[in-house]
Design a protein around this motif. Structure first.
Motif, PDB file in Angstrom:
ATOM      1  N   PHE A 159      59.874 104.549  42.664  1.00  0.00           N
ATOM      2  CA  PHE A 159      61.126 104.622  41.903  1.00  0.00           C
ATOM      3  C   PHE A 159      60.815 105.262  40.550  1.00  0.00           C
ATOM      4  O   PHE A 159      60.119 104.665  39.734  1.00  0.00           O
ATOM      5  N   ARG A 160      61.280 106.471  40.360  1.00  0.00           N
ATOM      6  CA  ARG A 160      60.955 107.254  39.181  1.00  0.00           C
ATOM      7  C   ARG A 160      59.442 107.285  38.989  1.00  0.00           C
ATOM      8  O   ARG A 160      58.738 107.791  39.858  1.00  0.00           O
ATOM      9  N   HIS A 161      58.916 106.678  37.928  1.00  0.00           N
ATOM     10  CA  HIS A 161      57.484 106.758  37.660  1.00  0.00           C
ATOM     11  C   HIS A 161      56.756 105.443  37.958  1.00  0.00           C
ATOM     12  O   HIS A 161      55.616 105.273  37.515  1.00  0.00           O
ATOM     13  N   VAL A 162      57.403 104.531  38.676  1.00  0.00           N
ATOM     14  CA  VAL A 162      56.766 103.253  38.986  1.00  0.00           C
ATOM     15  C   VAL A 162      56.742 103.045  40.495  1.00  0.00           C
ATOM     16  O   VAL A 162      57.532 103.642  41.243  1.00  0.00           O
ATOM     17  N   GLU A 163      55.825 102.206  40.946  1.00  0.00           N
ATOM     18  CA  GLU A 163      55.771 101.818  42.352  1.00  0.00           C
ATOM     19  C   GLU A 163      56.097 100.342  42.446  1.00  0.00           C
ATOM     20  O   GLU A 163      55.566  99.526  41.695  1.00  0.00           O
ATOM     21  N   LEU A 164      56.982 100.006  43.381  1.00  0.00           N
ATOM     22  CA  LEU A 164      57.498  98.651  43.484  1.00  0.00           C
ATOM     23  C   LEU A 164      57.078  97.996  44.791  1.00  0.00           C
ATOM     24  O   LEU A 164      57.015  98.653  45.835  1.00  0.00           O
ATOM     25  N   ALA A 165      56.808  96.691  44.722  1.00  0.00           N
ATOM     26  CA  ALA A 165      56.617  95.902  45.937  1.00  0.00           C
ATOM     27  C   ALA A 165      57.987  95.536  46.489  1.00  0.00           C
ATOM     28  O   ALA A 165      58.858  95.066  45.759  1.00  0.00           O
ATOM     29  N   VAL A 166      58.200  95.790  47.770  1.00  0.00           N
ATOM     30  CA  VAL A 166      59.468  95.467  48.420  1.00  0.00           C
ATOM     31  C   VAL A 166      59.189  94.908  49.816  1.00  0.00           C
ATOM     32  O   VAL A 166      58.079  95.034  50.333  1.00  0.00           O
ATOM     33  N   GLY A 167      60.211  94.321  50.406  1.00  0.00           N
ATOM     34  CA  GLY A 167      60.066  93.774  51.750  1.00  0.00           C
ATOM     35  C   GLY A 167      61.299  92.975  52.110  1.00  0.00           C
ATOM     36  O   GLY A 167      62.317  93.014  51.396  1.00  0.00           O
ATOM     37  N   PRO A 168      61.262  92.237  53.194  1.00  0.00           N
ATOM     38  CA  PRO A 168      62.407  91.419  53.589  1.00  0.00           C
ATOM     39  C   PRO A 168      62.839  90.480  52.467  1.00  0.00           C
ATOM     40  O   PRO A 168      62.008  89.838  51.831  1.00  0.00           O
TER      41      PRO A 168
ATOM     42  N   ASP B  16      71.055  95.723  58.576  1.00  0.00           N
ATOM     43  CA  ASP B  16      70.266  94.710  59.282  1.00  0.00           C
ATOM     44  C   ASP B  16      69.089  94.179  58.478  1.00  0.00           C
ATOM     45  O   ASP B  16      68.474  93.180  58.883  1.00  0.00           O
ATOM     46  N   HIS B  17      68.744  94.820  57.367  1.00  0.00           N
ATOM     47  CA  HIS B  17      67.523  94.418  56.664  1.00  0.00           C
ATOM     48  C   HIS B  17      67.706  94.160  55.177  1.00  0.00           C
ATOM     49  O   HIS B  17      66.949  93.369  54.606  1.00  0.00           O
ATOM     50  N   ASP B  18      68.654  94.824  54.510  1.00  0.00           N
ATOM     51  CA  ASP B  18      68.895  94.515  53.109  1.00  0.00           C
ATOM     52  C   ASP B  18      69.708  93.231  53.005  1.00  0.00           C
ATOM     53  O   ASP B  18      70.548  92.949  53.876  1.00  0.00           O
ATOM     54  N   PRO B  19      69.499  92.435  51.949  1.00  0.00           N
ATOM     55  CA  PRO B  19      70.295  91.206  51.780  1.00  0.00           C
ATOM     56  C   PRO B  19      71.775  91.548  51.641  1.00  0.00           C
ATOM     57  O   PRO B  19      72.150  92.427  50.862  1.00  0.00           O
ATOM     58  N   HIS B  20      72.621  90.848  52.379  1.00  0.00           N
ATOM     59  CA  HIS B  20      74.054  91.113  52.298  1.00  0.00           C
ATOM     60  C   HIS B  20      74.593  90.811  50.905  1.00  0.00           C
ATOM     61  O   HIS B  20      75.588  91.400  50.476  1.00  0.00           O
ATOM     62  N   LEU B  21      73.937  89.904  50.187  1.00  0.00           N
ATOM     63  CA  LEU B  21      74.330  89.599  48.821  1.00  0.00           C
ATOM     64  C   LEU B  21      74.268  90.836  47.938  1.00  0.00           C
ATOM     65  O   LEU B  21      75.042  90.975  46.991  1.00  0.00           O
ATOM     66  N   ALA B  22      73.365  91.762  48.266  1.00  0.00           N
ATOM     67  CA  ALA B  22      73.197  92.975  47.474  1.00  0.00           C
ATOM     68  C   ALA B  22      74.071  94.122  47.965  1.00  0.00           C
ATOM     69  O   ALA B  22      74.114  95.174  47.318  1.00  0.00           O
ATOM     70  N   LEU B  23      74.746  93.938  49.090  1.00  0.00           N
ATOM     71  CA  LEU B  23      75.507  95.026  49.692  1.00  0.00           C
ATOM     72  C   LEU B  23      77.017  94.873  49.546  1.00  0.00           C
ATOM     73  O   LEU B  23      77.694  95.774  49.044  1.00  0.00           O
ATOM     74  N   PHE B  24      77.539  93.747  50.009  1.00  0.00           N
ATOM     75  CA  PHE B  24      78.986  93.611  50.208  1.00  0.00           C
ATOM     76  C   PHE B  24      79.661  92.890  49.049  1.00  0.00           C
ATOM     77  O   PHE B  24      79.114  91.944  48.480  1.00  0.00           O
TER      78      PHE B  24
END
Length: 280
Positions: A78-87, A202-210
């Motif tokens: 993400f831009r100039h940083v690397e992020l830890a992500v996952g389920p 199917d994989h992103d949290p619905h709290l962050a989507l809808f």
């Protein structure tokens, strides 16, 4: 040992047949991950040993099942940083880098900027702003404990004030003192469920989507809360869906508290985020 070119070619076809949007890039990215190298350095690889070829095939199968690439590698750039992500956490998209860039520009222009990232998720925007504007006081908040745990990892050592809680109730201690509020809120209408990409649905949290029937519920609350947080002439940037280029500015203008309301397009020419300045 199988040849690298043949492995990537077969994987690319497998991913294309599965409907993956960027099959060639994902096939190369997965092999680079398995080999512990970069995509650019793959040209130096002629053959892949059987053990790693087997591991690669397993990851390709999971990607073909539309598991997000970033879940398979555990990281997202993400831009100039690397992020830890996952389920459990929303995977940051390249489009959001434009909103982060806007926040960086606004903060850079100030001698001692106070920046608040609401709905921080993985901490992507907060991390980017602090990385590029070290003198900024950056605050971030996330409601989901699972996502907050990723933000803790990504913001560790960055001197960012990270909190767990409701984005639209947090930071009472900062009321009226913030220079920049930035937010990538949930904005997908519930009725758009079927049109959301499988990786997100199917994989992103619905709290962050809808966010309600029209996708604007969170943005309506944001329009009020950001106005409380900002100092006069402070600015707000909020991401939205490409079909909300008129409705989101209308929400902001409708409160009577915002001026200089405008919408911004992404590199593909699609409406992507809105900005506004708090009226004096």
């Amino acid at each position: 040992m199988p040849a690298r070119r043949a492995l990537v070619s077969r994987a690319t076809q497998t991913l294309a047949d599965a409907g993956v949007a960027s099959p060639e890039a994902d096939a190369a990215g997965l092999l680079a991950h398995v080999l512990g190298t970069t995509r650019a350095a793959l040209v130096l690889v002629d053959e892949v040993d059987e053990e790693r070829a087997t591991a690669y095939a397993a990851l390709v199968a999971r990607r073909a099942a539309r598991e997000p690439l970033q879940h398979l590698t555990g990281t997202a750039a993400f831009r100039h940083v690397e992020l830890a992500v996952g389920p459990g956490v929303f995977v940051p998209r390249p489009e959001t880098e434009l909103l982060a860039g806007w926040a960086v520009e606004r903060a850079t222009a100030l001698p001692a900027p106070v920046v608040v990232d609401l709905c921080t998720g993985s901490g992507a925007i907060a991390a980017a702003v602090k990385h590029e504007v070290p003198h900024a006081a950056v605050h971030a908040v996330e409601l989901s404990p699972e996502a907050h745990a990723y933000a803790e990892r990504n913001l560790a050592g960055r001197d960012v004030d990270l909190r767990l809680g409701d984005a639209f109730e947090a930071f009472d201690d900062l009321l009226g003192s913030v220079d920049v509020v930035v937010c990538n809120p949930p904005y997908v209408p519930l009725e758009a469920w079927e049109s959301v990409a499988v990786e997100a649905r199917d994989h992103d949290p619905h709290l962050a989507l809808f966010s309600g029937d029209d996708g604007l519920d969170a943005i309506r609350v944001l329009a009020r809360r950001a106005a409380d947080l900002l100092r006069p002439d402070g600015v707000l940037g909020v991401e939205h869906a490409d079909v909300q280029g008129e409705s989101v500015p209308a929400v902001l203008s409708g409160t009577g508290r915002w001026v200089d309301v405008r919408d911004h397009r992404d590199l593909a020419g699609r409406a992507r985020f809105a900005t506004a300045r708090l009226a004096r």
